[in-house]
Scaffold this active site. Structure first.
Site, PDB file in Angstrom:
ATOM      1  CG  HIS A 266      -1.769   1.177   1.397  1.00  0.00           C
ATOM      2  ND1 HIS A 266      -3.101   1.197   1.051  1.00  0.00           N
ATOM      3  CD2 HIS A 266      -1.502   2.423   1.875  1.00  0.00           C
ATOM      4  CE1 HIS A 266      -3.611   2.384   1.304  1.00  0.00           C
ATOM      5  NE2 HIS A 266      -2.662   3.153   1.808  1.00  0.00           N
ATOM      6  CD  GLU A 267       1.555   3.544   3.639  1.00  0.00           C
ATOM      7  OE1 GLU A 267       1.725   4.597   2.990  1.00  0.00           O
ATOM      8  OE2 GLU A 267       0.549   3.342   4.352  1.00  0.00           O
ATOM      9  CG  HIS A 270       0.378   6.375  -0.519  1.00  0.00           C
ATOM     10  ND1 HIS A 270      -0.588   7.201  -1.048  1.00  0.00           N
ATOM     11  CD2 HIS A 270      -0.227   5.689   0.498  1.00  0.00           C
ATOM     12  CE1 HIS A 270      -1.728   7.038  -0.376  1.00  0.00           C
ATOM     13  NE2 HIS A 270      -1.528   6.125   0.559  1.00  0.00           N
ATOM     14  CD  GLU A 296      -5.570   5.646   0.429  1.00  0.00           C
ATOM     15  OE1 GLU A 296      -5.547   4.481   0.899  1.00  0.00           O
ATOM     16  OE2 GLU A 296      -4.746   6.518   0.778  1.00  0.00           O
TER      17      GLU A 296
END
Length: 500
Positions: A266-267, A270, A296
């Site tokens: 997830h990160e 980003h 997001e």
């Protein structure tokens, strides 16, 4: 007045040069925030709060300086070409909001959020909302005052929401959350009633060091640029940085390595967006992300559409087994990554469907808090009631309930709905990428992430803030922002997994 071909007004250069200074200062402050959350000594908070407060004040002064005000007024009379007109539009938007807010309020908000962080950590460790509640009350008061300065006639929650998503109206967020609740709750109920049980093969204890080594290896596989990034541990995972230095954090539960895998990917999403912003436009709006809905979307795309795909588990299962000492099959890993746990009480550990009920809950509580319809001391009880209503579970304590997220210590009221907006946009973007990239699934299975990375860079990252949100979505996908692709994707994926 129209500008001559190839010649821009002097005011344009003056405004953009000043805005670059604003950007550099803000980015410097963000790394101080990173340090506070990752590695700063516990007793460093009083000094850090003063440092960040001062930076916020100087940032405000630079952004609202006469050189910006006068330059923007002059440029209002100019017909600028694209993308210069977009740059001025974005500076104007930030200036107009900042100019309405007193400098001392900006500094007070910054100092209070810095001081609130260790209080949140202590309250969470002790599972005691009453420890943190006074800080929340103070931050709510400051944020109401902030919203009042910007637009005294508007819903304060809508004003705060625009800080994170400036170009989608709050009503869009409300519509998306309503759609997700209406569509996902029946799907979750069908899954609960299903006789199908997905594999849950990770039943050992896995050390932090072991999981960190695995996460670093997976980041290698995905193509993380270590020359422009790093991974660390934080109580609440986040990513932060610029196109020259975009860092990620994760966290570990010795019984749940899948959680660390998902958090790290997830990160990574980003960071990939941040690193994909054009370097030549650093300091300009063209070198900044479009907003938290789009940001997001990049993290949820990587986490859900890549990291939770069967193709990805075909690729990484051997690596997972090598690091964890397991004998998991690709199908078992895929099923473990896609378990639906309605009983899960923690948002960042939530599955892909029930996750959005966590967002609905927070959205409703925040709106009531800002409106004065809910007292701060009532939050734990209301939180637990809504958890029971939406997910059928009640947290065991405040740490598992209303203290689980870091965002309120940041004063980030209005932020949470961008998580669901981003998830919806991720499905829309991934569907468009699948249309444009031949056998994208096969490429992921073979560890060929270049085509997807290039597609995202070309269609999202490289534009910075050239387009407003819906225009960017239309440029990338051919249609406006819509929740339909996510609903179709979720229904098909989980219908197949659970034999619905």
């Amino acid at each position: 007045m129209a500008t001559e071909q190839g010649q821009l007004p002097d005011a344009y250069d003056e405004v953009l040069e000043q805005f670059a200074r604003v950007t550099y200062l803000s980015d410097g402050g963000s790394y101080l925030n990173w340090d506070q959350e990752v590695m700063m000594p516990d007793d460093g908070t009083p000094a850090r709060a003063k440092q960040l407060s001062t930076i916020s004040g100087v940032h405000h002064d630079l952004l609202t300086d006469d050189v910006v005000a006068d330059g923007l007024d002059e440029l209002d009379e100019s017909e600028l070409p694209q993308p210069q007109a977009a740059e001025v539009r974005e500076v104007r938007r930030q200036y107009d909001r900042a100019a309405k807010v007193p400098r001392d309020l900006v500094e007070r908000i910054s100092e209070e959020t810095s001081n609130a962080l260790p209080v949140w950590k202590e309250a969470k460790a002790e599972s005691d909302w009453s420890t943190f509640a006074p800080k929340v009350e103070t931050l709510l008061d400051l944020k109401r005052e902030y919203a009042e300065h910007i637009d005294p006639d508007a819903d304060p929650y809508a004003v705060l929401f625009a800080d994170y998503e400036p170009y989608l109206d709050l009503s869009v967020a409300e519509d998306v959350l309503t759609t997700l609740r209406d569509e996902l709750v029946p799907l979750i109920d069908d899954i609960k009633a299903s006789d199908t049980e997905l594999a849950d093969p990770f039943d050992g204890a896995y050390s932090d060091d072991t999981q960190m080594a695995l996460c670093r290896s997976l980041l290698d596989t995905l193509g993380y640029d270590w020359d422009r990034g790093r991974i660390d541990v934080a109580p609440h995972p986040f990513s932060l940085g610029t196109q020259f230095d975009a860092r990620v954090t994760t966290r570990f539960d010795e019984e749940d390595p899948v959680g660390a895998i998902g958090s790290t990917i997830h990160e990574f999403g980003h960071a990939t967006y941040t690193l994909g912003l054009p370097q030549e436009h650093y300091g300009s709006p063209l070198g900044q992300h479009r907003g938290l809905t789009v940001h997001e979307s990049q993290s949820r795309l990587m986490e859900n559409h890549v990291g939770r795909s069967r193709a990805f588990w075909d690729l990484v299962t051997d690596d997972v087994n090598d690091h964890l000492g397991t004998e998991v099959t690709p199908q078992a890993g895929y099923e473990a990554a896609n378990q639906i746990y309605p009983e899960n009480r923690i948002r960042v550990e939530a599955d892909e469907l029930t996750y959005h009920m966590h967002i609905v809950l927070r959205f409703e509580i925040e709106r009531d808090l800002l409106a004065g319809d809910l007292d701060v001391e009532e939050v734990p009880a209301v939180w637990n009631e809504k958890m029971e209503e939406y997910l059928g579970v009640t947290p065991d304590d405040d740490a598992e309930g209303c203290l689980q997220d870091i965002h309120w210590s940041h004063g980030s009221f209005g932020y949470f709905s961008t998580y669901s907006l981003g998830s919806v946009l991720a499905a829309q973007l991934f569907a468009a990428a699948e249309d444009d990239i031949a056998d994208l699934d096969g490429k992921i299975r073979n560890g060929e992430f270049g085509p997807l990375h290039d597609w995202l860079t070309e269609n999202v990252h490289a534009h910075g803030q050239r387009y407003e949100t819906n225009d960017l979505v239309r440029e990338a996908t051919g249609s406006g922002f819509s929740a339909d692709p996510f609903v179709e994707y979720a229904t098909a994926k989980f219908g197949d997994l659970y034999d619905l």
